[in-house]
Design an enzyme around this catalytic site. Structure first.
Site, PDB file in Angstrom:
ATOM      1  CG  HIS A   1      12.229  74.680   8.954  1.00 19.15           C
ATOM      2  ND1 HIS A   1      12.810  74.096   7.876  1.00 19.15           N
ATOM      3  CD2 HIS A   1      13.224  74.882   9.849  1.00 19.15           C
ATOM      4  CE1 HIS A   1      14.121  73.957   8.090  1.00 19.15           C
ATOM      5  NE2 HIS A   1      14.394  74.421   9.294  1.00 19.15           N
TER       6      HIS A   1
ATOM      7  CD  GLU B   1      18.888  67.349  14.607  1.00 21.29           C
ATOM      8  OE1 GLU B   1      19.644  66.658  13.886  1.00 21.29           O
ATOM      9  OE2 GLU B   1      18.766  68.577  14.466  1.00 21.29           O
TER      10      GLU B   1
END
Ligand SMILES: Cc1ncc(C[n+]2csc(CCOP(=O)(O)OP(=O)(O)O)c2C)c(N)n1
Lengths: 323, 325
Positions: free
Chosen positions: B129, B60
């Site tokens: 998450h 990322e």
């Protein structure tokens, strides 16, 4: 052979591998019945690595795990019951239901956590190794991570420092051929990721990850080295993820023939064959049955345990924003 | 009009913009062959090829930094970050790179990229998450932030975001992907950035909400109506730039404000809106602005705990009643 597990250790590894497989199969079945919550990442086919790689560690040694940590948890000495209770969000879980299956910890056993930020466990384990070195403890730290995690930038930063400072850490790379759904050749131009260890001046070894004895020997040698203060090492264990990425996996990217080929090399079968001459098939079957019964009992108990009740800022005052 | 799921509306926006403009390309984890873990990019690699729909390694930090310079050098990248919880990994690229160059280089470069991600709780995905980190990105100057709550807005805002010359962080919600709604047809139907939408008219209290909280606020408005209270629900949808006029107009009418956001309370997005209301609408307010947010703590896994910490209609009703008391 040096660093080989004793027969007793091998039996214990065999037993724990069955605990893990039964855990995974039960979770799969309950997922189908709609009784699990959130994604669950099964490790069927990878039991030999998680269990054998942690078998020679003490409670004072640290292990950092991943989102696919069930074999690591059981390998590091957590009982299956609090793990199951955690997976079902019960007050009796290892983390009282707060963590869920990806983030289980038992600090008293040196299991400082599953981690669902891919790559994050690599510097995390390196930091634990740093504290061992700073305090002069002879404990080691182990990072178990995937081939996907190996592609993160933080992996390079952590391994460079681990080798630079000769930190007492062993990097165990579970190469199960996939990131989430992409195969390894879509993530890296090289097949054997452990050749990177040479770039850090760190020894490495590639092993058959479905062979618990081979895993134990290779990891054991690196653990001894690290404990002697000779610095980090890497073991790349080749294996395969038999049951897809997670329970929310929509499939369609793993080849049937690959799955069949790896099923034929099931680590449970390999562990059985390695022990049958010495221990006898009947005894092994009994151990297997006991493991299955232990997991069954754990599910039965955990599933009737109470859920936690919510209190604001219940974990600690650390989260209170105003005093 | 066509009935579409939110995920399909996003997919349609991507397809249309890629067809219209060959400089638009997508990259992200598992977005190609698999079509993305939420299936937003389904079929696009088949249609446009690997060159324009790339699966990436788990990287990322580098990916976002690459999007910045790719955008500066002639393309319009759309980067998918699988979970908003991974945005901390993108922050150097956003804070120290994307946000500064257009200004410090005196307009020599533009930065047309979109970072799509999804956040939010309620799915049992636990502490790493489930977060809503809206304020973390809305805090960065030079970066626009949008959060559609309906399929029509998902499509129209994504198209606008791709055409915009500034970086846009595009916040989706995991519990909205399967929501169905009517979506206007036509390649050039855009929803402008910077405009809120009136989700329900009312006269007694203004509820300003973002993303999935718009739907909780609508439920709350229903419940308030049964008590004889008329709540107005404003979907902020463009978190930045903010539609201040819509906020002022609503408060001038209702004199009461409740702000609802799924992120943390302290220094959160709702805090910013509350302060903005104080700056601009103080004289119109009959009561302090109320906030309904996540408490300042990790999102717990266990269902009763997770449900207890997330903002919901019930809490919005309670906050509204308190404001009006
Ligand atoms: C920083 C970050 N990026 C992406 C993800 C989403 N994700 C979860 S697991 C995974 C694949 C990990 O691959 P690997 O490390 O090989 O482990 P495996 O799942 O194969 O066991 C991805 C991309 C994540 N959790 N964290």
């Amino acid at each position: 052979m040096k660093n080989s597990p004793s027969i007793d250790e091998q039996i214990e590894i065999f037993r724990k591998m069955h605990v893990v497989r039964q855990l995974e199969e039960k979770l799969g079945a309950l997922h189908k019945e709609g009784k699990t919550r959130g994604p669950i990442h099964r490790c069927d086919g990878q039991e030999a690595i998680g269990v054998a790689a942690t078998a020679m560690l003490d409670d004072t040694d640290y292990v950092m795990s991943t989102h696919r940590g069930h074999a690591h948890y059981i390998g590091k000495g957590l009982d299956v019951y609090p793990v199951v209770a955690e997976i079902f969000g019960r007050e009796t879980g290892s983390c009282a239901g707060r963590a869920g299956h990806m983030l289980v910890a038992d600090a008293s056993k040196g299991m400082i956590g599953g981690n669902a930020i891919v790559g994050a466990s690599i510097p995390a384990a390196t930091g634990a190794a740093l504290s061992n070195q700073v305090l002069g403890r002879d404990a080691v730290s182990m990072c178990i991570f995937g081939d996907g995690a190996a592609q993160t930038g933080i992996c390079h930063e952590a391994m460079n420092m681990a080798a630079l400072w000769k930190l007492p850490i062993v990097f165990v790379l579970e190469h199960n051929q996939f990131g989430l759904t992409v195969d390894t050749d879509m993530q890296s131009p090289i097949d054997d990721l452990s050749i990177r260890a040479a770039g850090y001046g760190m020894p490495s070894e590639i092993v058959d990850g479905n062979d618990p004895v081979a895993v134990y020997r290779a990891v054991g040698a690196m653990v001894e080295r690290a404990r002697r203060g000779e610095g980090p090492g890497m073991v790349e264990a080749k294996t395969y993820r038999l049951e897809g990425f997670s329970t929310s996996d929509m499939g369609g990217y793993q080849k049937d023939e690959d799955i069949a080929a790896w099923k034929a090399r099931d680590p449970l079968k390999i562990a059985f064959d390695q022990l049958k001459a010495e221990v006898g098939e009947d005894k092994l079957k009994t151990i297997e049955a006991e493991a299955v019964a232990e997991v069954e009992a754990a599910f039965e108990k955990a599933l009737s345990d109470p859920f936690p009740e919510f209190e604001l800022f219940d974990a600690s005052a650390a989260y209170s924003e105003v005093v | 009009m066509a009935l579409m799921r939110y995920a399909e509306a996003l997919n349609a926006a991507l397809r249309e913009e890629m067809t219209r403009d060959p400089s638009v390309f997508l990259f992200g984890e598992d977005i190609g062959r698999y079509g993305g873990v939420f299936k937003v990019t389904r079929g696009l690699q088949e249609e446009f090829g690997f060159n324009r729909v790339r699966d990436t390694p788990i990287s990322e930090q580098a990916m976002t930094a690459m999007a910045v310079t790719a955008a500066m050098t002639g393309t319009r990248p759309v980067l998918e970050i699988m979970y908003a919880d991974f945005m901390p990994l993108t922050l150097d690229a956003l804070v120290n790179q994307a946000s500064i160059y257009e200004y410090i280089w005196n307009g020599q470069v533009k930065m047309p990229f979109v970072l799509r991600t999804q956040g939010g709780g309620g799915a049992g995905a636990a502490a790493q998450h489930s977060k809503s980190l809206d304020s973390m990105v809305a805090h960065i100057p030079g970066i626009k932030v949008v959060a559609p709550s309906t399929p029509a807005d998902a499509k129209g805002l994504l198209k606008s975001a791709i055409r915009d010359d500034q970086p846009v962080v595009f916040l989706e919600h995991k519990l909205l992907y399967n929501m169905r709604g009517e979506v206007p047809e036509g390649d050039d139907v855009l929803v402008p950035l910077g405009a809120a939408s009136l989700a329900r008219e009312g006269t007694d209290v203004s509820i300003f909400a973002t993303s999935r909280m718009v739907h909780e606020s609508l439920k709350a408005a229903e419940a308030l109506a049964e008590k004889g209270i008329s709540a107005e629900v404003i979907d902020l949808r463009s978190l930045k730039p903010l539609d201040l006029n819509a906020i002022k107009k609503s408060i001038a009418k209702t004199n009461n404000a409740v702000v609802v956001n799924e992120g943390w309370n302290f220094c959160g997005y709702a805090a910013e809106i509350s302060a903005t209301i104080m700056d601009h609408c103080f004289d119109d307010l009959d009561a302090p602005v109320a906030r309904v947010t996540m408490p300042d703590m990790p999102i717990p896994y266990s269902e009763p705990l997770e449900m207890a910490v997330l903002p919901n209609a019930e809490k919005i009703v309670a906050a509204s009643l308190q404001t009006l008391a």
